[in-house]
Design a protein around this motif. Structure first.
Motif, PDB file in Angstrom:
ATOM      1  N   LYS A   4       0.831  -1.206   0.000  1.00  0.00           N
ATOM      2  CA  LYS A   4       0.000   0.000   0.000  1.00  0.00           C
ATOM      3  C   LYS A   4       0.865   1.255   0.000  1.00  0.00           C
ATOM      4  N   LEU A   5       1.962   1.211   0.715  1.00  0.00           N
ATOM      5  CA  LEU A   5       2.869   2.352   0.760  1.00  0.00           C
ATOM      6  C   LEU A   5       3.357   2.714  -0.638  1.00  0.00           C
ATOM      7  N   TRP A   6       3.787   1.721  -1.401  1.00  0.00           N
ATOM      8  CA  TRP A   6       4.265   1.981  -2.762  1.00  0.00           C
ATOM      9  C   TRP A   6       3.153   2.482  -3.677  1.00  0.00           C
ATOM     10  N   TYR A   7       1.967   1.935  -3.522  1.00  0.00           N
ATOM     11  CA  TYR A   7       0.883   2.311  -4.439  1.00  0.00           C
ATOM     12  C   TYR A   7       0.266   3.675  -4.133  1.00  0.00           C
ATOM     13  N   VAL A   8       0.075   4.012  -2.871  1.00  0.00           N
ATOM     14  CA  VAL A   8      -0.626   5.256  -2.558  1.00  0.00           C
ATOM     15  C   VAL A   8       0.190   6.255  -1.739  1.00  0.00           C
ATOM     16  N   GLY A   9       1.391   5.889  -1.302  1.00  0.00           N
ATOM     17  CA  GLY A   9       2.245   6.814  -0.564  1.00  0.00           C
ATOM     18  C   GLY A   9       1.810   7.067   0.865  1.00  0.00           C
ATOM     19  N   VAL A  10       0.949   6.198   1.385  1.00  0.00           N
ATOM     20  CA  VAL A  10       0.449   6.333   2.752  1.00  0.00           C
ATOM     21  C   VAL A  10       0.849   5.089   3.534  1.00  0.00           C
ATOM     22  N   TRP A  11       1.341   5.293   4.755  1.00  0.00           N
ATOM     23  CA  TRP A  11       1.645   4.149   5.614  1.00  0.00           C
ATOM     24  C   TRP A  11       0.388   3.776   6.384  1.00  0.00           C
ATOM     25  N   TYR A  12      -0.098   2.586   6.102  1.00  0.00           N
ATOM     26  CA  TYR A  12      -1.183   1.995   6.873  1.00  0.00           C
ATOM     27  C   TYR A  12      -0.521   0.925   7.715  1.00  0.00           C
ATOM     28  N   VAL A  42       0.719  10.215   5.353  1.00  0.00           N
ATOM     29  CA  VAL A  42       1.441  10.371   4.091  1.00  0.00           C
ATOM     30  C   VAL A  42       2.916  10.459   4.435  1.00  0.00           C
ATOM     31  N   VAL A  43       3.729   9.686   3.738  1.00  0.00           N
ATOM     32  CA  VAL A  43       5.132   9.535   4.088  1.00  0.00           C
ATOM     33  C   VAL A  43       5.990  10.733   3.721  1.00  0.00           C
ATOM     34  N   SER A  44       5.765  11.328   2.567  1.00  0.00           N
ATOM     35  CA  SER A  44       6.583  12.456   2.138  1.00  0.00           C
ATOM     36  C   SER A  44       5.751  13.370   1.244  1.00  0.00           C
ATOM     37  N   PRO A  45       6.223  14.588   1.016  1.00  0.00           N
ATOM     38  CA  PRO A  45       5.467  15.495   0.153  1.00  0.00           C
ATOM     39  C   PRO A  45       5.278  14.966  -1.269  1.00  0.00           C
ATOM     40  N   ASP A  46       6.197  14.147  -1.758  1.00  0.00           N
ATOM     41  CA  ASP A  46       6.104  13.617  -3.120  1.00  0.00           C
ATOM     42  C   ASP A  46       5.422  12.256  -3.201  1.00  0.00           C
ATOM     43  N   ALA A  47       5.074  11.673  -2.077  1.00  0.00           N
ATOM     44  CA  ALA A  47       4.530  10.316  -2.070  1.00  0.00           C
ATOM     45  C   ALA A  47       3.232  10.202  -2.868  1.00  0.00           C
ATOM     46  N   TYR A  48       2.362  11.180  -2.767  1.00  0.00           N
ATOM     47  CA  TYR A  48       1.087  11.147  -3.505  1.00  0.00           C
ATOM     48  C   TYR A  48       1.327  11.128  -5.009  1.00  0.00           C
ATOM     49  N   THR A  49       2.160  12.040  -5.488  1.00  0.00           N
ATOM     50  CA  THR A  49       2.369  12.144  -6.934  1.00  0.00           C
ATOM     51  C   THR A  49       3.167  10.980  -7.495  1.00  0.00           C
ATOM     52  N   GLU A  50       3.980  10.335  -6.674  1.00  0.00           N
ATOM     53  CA  GLU A  50       4.824   9.236  -7.146  1.00  0.00           C
ATOM     54  C   GLU A  50       4.235   7.860  -6.877  1.00  0.00           C
ATOM     55  N   GLY A  51       3.037   7.803  -6.335  1.00  0.00           N
ATOM     56  CA  GLY A  51       2.397   6.513  -6.057  1.00  0.00           C
ATOM     57  C   GLY A  51       2.256   5.666  -7.316  1.00  0.00           C
ATOM     58  N   LEU A  52       2.467   4.375  -7.173  1.00  0.00           N
ATOM     59  CA  LEU A  52       2.350   3.452  -8.308  1.00  0.00           C
ATOM     60  C   LEU A  52       0.924   3.365  -8.831  1.00  0.00           C
ATOM     61  N   LEU A  53      -0.026   3.766  -8.017  1.00  0.00           N
ATOM     62  CA  LEU A  53      -1.421   3.770  -8.418  1.00  0.00           C
ATOM     63  C   LEU A  53      -1.610   4.482  -9.752  1.00  0.00           C
ATOM     64  N   TRP A  54      -0.979   5.631  -9.925  1.00  0.00           N
ATOM     65  CA  TRP A  54      -1.167   6.442 -11.126  1.00  0.00           C
ATOM     66  C   TRP A  54      -0.633   5.733 -12.361  1.00  0.00           C
ATOM     67  N   GLY A  98      -4.191  17.451 -10.030  1.00  0.00           N
ATOM     68  CA  GLY A  98      -3.595  18.683  -9.563  1.00  0.00           C
ATOM     69  C   GLY A  98      -2.103  18.657  -9.362  1.00  0.00           C
ATOM     70  N   ALA A  99      -1.424  17.593  -9.756  1.00  0.00           N
ATOM     71  CA  ALA A  99       0.002  17.499  -9.473  1.00  0.00           C
ATOM     72  C   ALA A  99       0.869  17.349 -10.717  1.00  0.00           C
ATOM     73  N   LYS A 100       0.503  16.508 -11.637  1.00  0.00           N
ATOM     74  CA  LYS A 100       1.299  16.283 -12.843  1.00  0.00           C
ATOM     75  C   LYS A 100       0.380  16.412 -14.048  1.00  0.00           C
ATOM     76  N   ALA A 101       0.418  17.558 -14.644  1.00  0.00           N
ATOM     77  CA  ALA A 101      -0.445  17.773 -15.807  1.00  0.00           C
ATOM     78  C   ALA A 101       0.050  16.933 -16.983  1.00  0.00           C
ATOM     79  N   PRO A 102      -0.858  16.496 -17.840  1.00  0.00           N
ATOM     80  CA  PRO A 102      -0.447  15.694 -18.989  1.00  0.00           C
ATOM     81  C   PRO A 102       0.292  16.495 -20.050  1.00  0.00           C
TER      82      PRO A 102
END
Length: 178
Positions: A73-81, A143-155, A164-168
């Motif tokens: 889950k950490l790798w996919y969404v950048g959140v530690w559960y 959330v682990v780091s400021p970049d964790a959301y944008t770098e999540g494997l989910l995307w 709102g983070a990485k425009a196409p």
């Protein structure tokens, strides 16, 4: 992992293991820029022994290990559960009526405690220390780091960009979606 390995070797083993359980290549995982932050989070939250045990576990049985679920889950969404939260979601707690009876209630364990200590007396963070805990002592998701959301494997997995983070790219609106 062996006892005498360096932190860099442990990090490499963590990424190699993570590639196995996430389905992404080591190259992709290193490319997120989050490998070190994720490794440190896992070790801080669960301790080095739990991570060593998870990484050295039988690959066919890893899906049953709650620490492994937390790492995935950490790798996919950048959140530690924490492991106690990784395998379940308390739907009833989030859908129960609030005081007004009209809105969903926020579970009592979602509010951070005041005055928590981030470092132990020795200056080192203890496993699970430094993050808000629920009424029953569980570490709340964070959330682990400021970049964790944008770098999540989910995307990458869904072929989308984080809102709102990485425009196409400029003018991409002119073309229909792929």
């Amino acid at each position: 992992m062996t006892q005498g390995t360096t932190t860099e070797e442990k990090l490499r083993e963590f990424v190699k293991f993570s590639a196995t359980v996430t389905g992404f290549s080591e190259f992709d995982l290193w490319g997120t820029g989050q490998a070190e932050a994720y490794y440190e989070t896992a070790v801080d939250q669960e301790g080095p022994d739990a991570i060593r045990e998870a990484i050295s576990s039988d690959p066919s049985a890893v899906s049953a290990d709650p620490v492994v679920k937390s790492i995935i889950k950490l790798w996919y969404v950048g959140v530690w559960y924490g492991p106690e939260l990784a395998g379940r979601v308390d739907v009833a707690a989030w859908t129960a009526p609030g005081r007004s009876g009209a809105k969903p209630a926020v579970p009592d364990d979602s509010r951070p405690e005041e005055g928590r200590s981030v470092r132990a007396a020795s200056g080192q963070r203890q496993a699970g220390e430094g993050h808000a805990h629920g009424g029953d002592g569980r570490t709340l998701p964070f959330v682990v780091s400021p970049d964790a959301y944008t770098e999540g494997l989910l995307w990458r997995a869904i072929g989308a960009h984080p809102s709102g983070a990485k425009a196409p790219g400029y003018g991409s609106w002119a073309n229909p979606p792929a």
